[in-house]
Design an enzyme around this catalytic site. Structure first.
Site, PDB file in Angstrom:
ATOM      1  N   GLU A   1       0.983  -1.211  -0.127  1.00 50.38           N
ATOM      2  CA  GLU A   1      -0.074   0.057  -0.052  1.00 50.38           C
ATOM      3  C   GLU A   1       0.899   1.184  -0.016  1.00 50.38           C
ATOM      4  OE1 GLU A   1      -2.969   2.123  -0.597  1.00 50.38           O
ATOM      5  OE2 GLU A   1      -3.609   0.206   0.045  1.00 50.38           O
TER       6      GLU A   1
ATOM      7  N   ASP B   1       1.056   3.995  -3.169  1.00 50.83           N
ATOM      8  CA  ASP B   1       0.654   5.482  -3.035  1.00 50.83           C
ATOM      9  C   ASP B   1       1.735   6.338  -3.077  1.00 50.83           C
ATOM     10  OD1 ASP B   1      -1.635   4.537  -1.932  1.00 50.83           O
ATOM     11  OD2 ASP B   1      -1.161   5.067   0.190  1.00 50.83           O
TER      12      ASP B   1
ATOM     13  N   SER C   1      -7.366   2.232  -3.682  1.00 48.63           N
ATOM     14  CA  SER C   1      -6.072   2.529  -3.207  1.00 48.63           C
ATOM     15  C   SER C   1      -5.414   3.048  -4.082  1.00 48.63           C
ATOM     16  CB  SER C   1      -5.444   1.504  -2.389  1.00 48.63           C
ATOM     17  OG  SER C   1      -5.852   1.204  -1.207  1.00 48.63           O
TER      18      SER C   1
END
Length: 593
Positions: A301, A305, A512
């Site tokens: 994650e 990002d 995400s």
């Protein structure tokens, strides 16, 4: 007799002058209660009476309505106050509690033998934190704390399934934590997942070469149908030819949780393969509440990002906030510990800063019904403070369509209903759904979307949502709250993202990926405004639902099934699958210029 009357009169006058003396701290009313232990958690045993933790008390903000009014005025492009964001001190003055509230809460704490001098207070005074034992907390809140275990993560926490406050405090205290919010770092959901069967590439030099000039949707290579790189996104969303100019003023913040660490070596590998002109650039890591920065343990994650916010917004400075929240309770550990309250930790930290990024993205969430209403409202209102200070806040909409699992309510009735996500459902954030494919883009099936059961529909989206509901008719009737805050607001690509993890390329999917992508486009728009001597965009929703609508590519096909239904279907105009659509930087730049 005369003497007795005088004493009686003096007592009456004393009580009248000190109404706190008449308050009964044992007159308790329930503040929040669950009908059952939150799903996924199991009772492990009673909490040790002498175990201590930091109790956080949220005090009612005296002028919060004025804060919200100001937020909407400075965020409305047609209002004379547009762009006149509030300072840290302006916000603090509006959210400070009334002196009567402070007096009452302090009297309550003192009545339970707590030392007020040891209380920690937020900058504006709307939060008080004090160390208490389990025994003290149980007496104060009329409850019993237990140790609960989360099956999937093996996390242990001390929580309660209900708590009460003296009736006189209900109008003065918004929330007490930790109590009934069971979310922890490990039980929160990251809205991304690796797709091991999806194609990967080692470089997109050929694609990037095609995009040296001004781009348009028509010029996006067909390879971007299955493999997404920064070059694909920059072409899709029309940012290829823009060069940031206000890098001394503008920044983009990424909120990280779950002990996820953004890896610097992986970012350089990513740059070499997918954005060669950015090689050597890096990001700043800020540690929040004991957060870590383990460079030997790259997070999927975190890397997703930072690689895509950097990959689109570079050379705009990026800040990765690694939020820790100290270790959860260990059944055999008597060491006092702070509590795990991820959103509160991060929000209170950022709001205490004098200077904050103009754009934020967060890719985590929970089913709204698993977050107590008092807690959700308090957290949502903190996002309003960030917006009032001029920050744009993006959240991923979730990866379960209209709801994952059995979609049964947790109020004891086990009614089947669509399950909205939080904080995606908060009206003070901009929620980002997912798309897939190019020429044209369509909704990705996991794109989270729906209607809040906690928050009413804000006026900024009233027309757009009413239009959708009129077209929807009786479809899915009874499965969702037609008057709730509707989301997502916007969308961006959500599948096939090439992410470097531990030196190797993996294909990652989820909203995400959508949220940092959209946030990077907004960061570029903020750069443009700042370079023109204008204020940043701040809270986006009043703009994007009004004059900003023409700046989006409307997504008109695809759906987000869930809860055993087909969910909602994307169509012309706003819909609860892709919102208003995906951004066109060039068009938005012209609209905000």
């Amino acid at each position: 007799m005369l003497w007795s009357s005088a004493v009686l009169l003096a007592l009456v006058q004393l009580v009248a002058a000190n109404p706190l003396l008449t308050k009964r701290w044992d007159d308790l009313e329930v503040k929040h209660a669950w009908a059952e232990v939150p799903r996924g958690w199991e009772l492990h045993g009673p909490a040790p009476e002498d175990y201590t933790f930091d109790m956080r008390i949220g005090l009612k903000q005296d002028k919060f309505d004025e804060l919200v009014a100001s937020l909407y005025e400075v965020s409305d492009p047609t209002h004379e106050r547009y762009g006149q964001h509030l300072s840290k001190e302006d916000v603090a003055a509006l959210v400070a509690p009334h002196p009567d509230t402070v007096d009452l809460v302090e009297s309550w704490l003192s009545a339970h033998g707590l030392d007020l001098s040891s209380t920690q207070r937020s900058h504006s005074g709307d939060w008080m934190t004090i160390r208490v034992s389990v025994a003290q907390a149980e007496k104060m809140l009329g409850t019993q704390y237990n140790v609960y275990r989360h099956g999937k993560s093996d996390d242990y926490v001390i929580r309660t399934t209900r708590y009460s406050l003296p009736s006189v405090l209900h109008e003065h205290v918004t929330v007490v934590a930790p109590t009934t919010y069971f979310g922890t770092m490990k039980s929160m959901r990251a809205t991304s997942f690796i797709k091991s069967d999806a194609p990967t590439i080692e470089s997109d030099a050929e694609v990037a070469h095609l995009l040296k000039g001004p781009s348009s949707l028509a010029s996006v290579p067909s390879s971007c149908n299955t493999v997404i790189t920064p070059a694909c996104l920059r072409a899709l969303y029309n940012t290829t030819s823009y060069v940031p100019k206000a890098t001394d003023k503008n920044s983009l913040g990424v909120a990280g949780y779950l002990d996820e660490f953004a890896n610097r070596a992986d970012l350089q590998t990513f740059f070499k393969r997918f954005r060669s002109d950015a090689t050597g650039r890096t990001f700043t890591t800020v540690l929040v509440n004991g957060g870590g920065d383990d460079q030997t343990d790259p997070g999927v994650e975190a890397n997703l990002d930072i690689q895509y916010t950097e990959g689109i917004s570079t050379p705009t400075p990026n800040v990765y906030f690694s939020t820790g929240g100290s270790p959860p309770f260990k059944p055999d550990d008597e060491t006092p510990t702070n509590t795990n309250e991820p959103y509160l930790d991060w929000l209170n930290f950022v709001l205490a800063e004098d200077s904050i990024p103009q754009t934020f993205t967060t890719s985590y969430g929970d089913d709204e019904q698993t977050v107590p209403l008092d807690y959700a409202t308090t957290v949502c209102n903190l996002f309003a403070q960030l917006g009032a200070r001029g920050s744009s806040i993006m959240f991923s909409s979730g990866d379960s369509g209209v709801g994952g699992g059995d979609c049964l309510t947790n109020d004891g009735t086990n009614t089947e209903r669509f399950q909205p996500n939080f904080p995606a459902s908060c009206p003070f954030v901009t929620t980002v759904g997912g798309t897939i494919r190019v020429n044209p883009e369509v909704a990705v099936s996991f794109s989270g979307g729906g209607f809040s059961n906690y928050f009413a529909r804000p006026t900024y989206q009233s027309t757009a949502v009413s239009t959708f509901l009129n077209k929807l008719g009786r479809t899915n009737a009874g499965l969702f709250n037609t008057t709730g805050r509707a989301y997502p607001d916007v969308a961006a690509q959500g599948e096939g993202f090439q992410v470097v993890i531990g030196g190797r390329v993996s294909s990652v999917a989820g909203t995400s990926a959508s949220s940092p992508t959209f946030a990077a486009v907004i960061a570029l728009l903020n750069d443009f405004r700042l370079s023109q001597g204008k204020a940043p965009l701040g809270f986006l929703n009043p703009l994007i639902y009004s004059t900003g609508v023409p700046g989006f590519n409307d997504i008109t096909s695809g759906s987000n099934p869930g809860c055993g239904t087909n969910g909602f279907t994307a169509g012309a105009g706003w819909d609860p699958v892709t919102g208003l659509g995906t951004p066109d930087f060039g068009k938005l730049q012209a609209l905000i210029g």
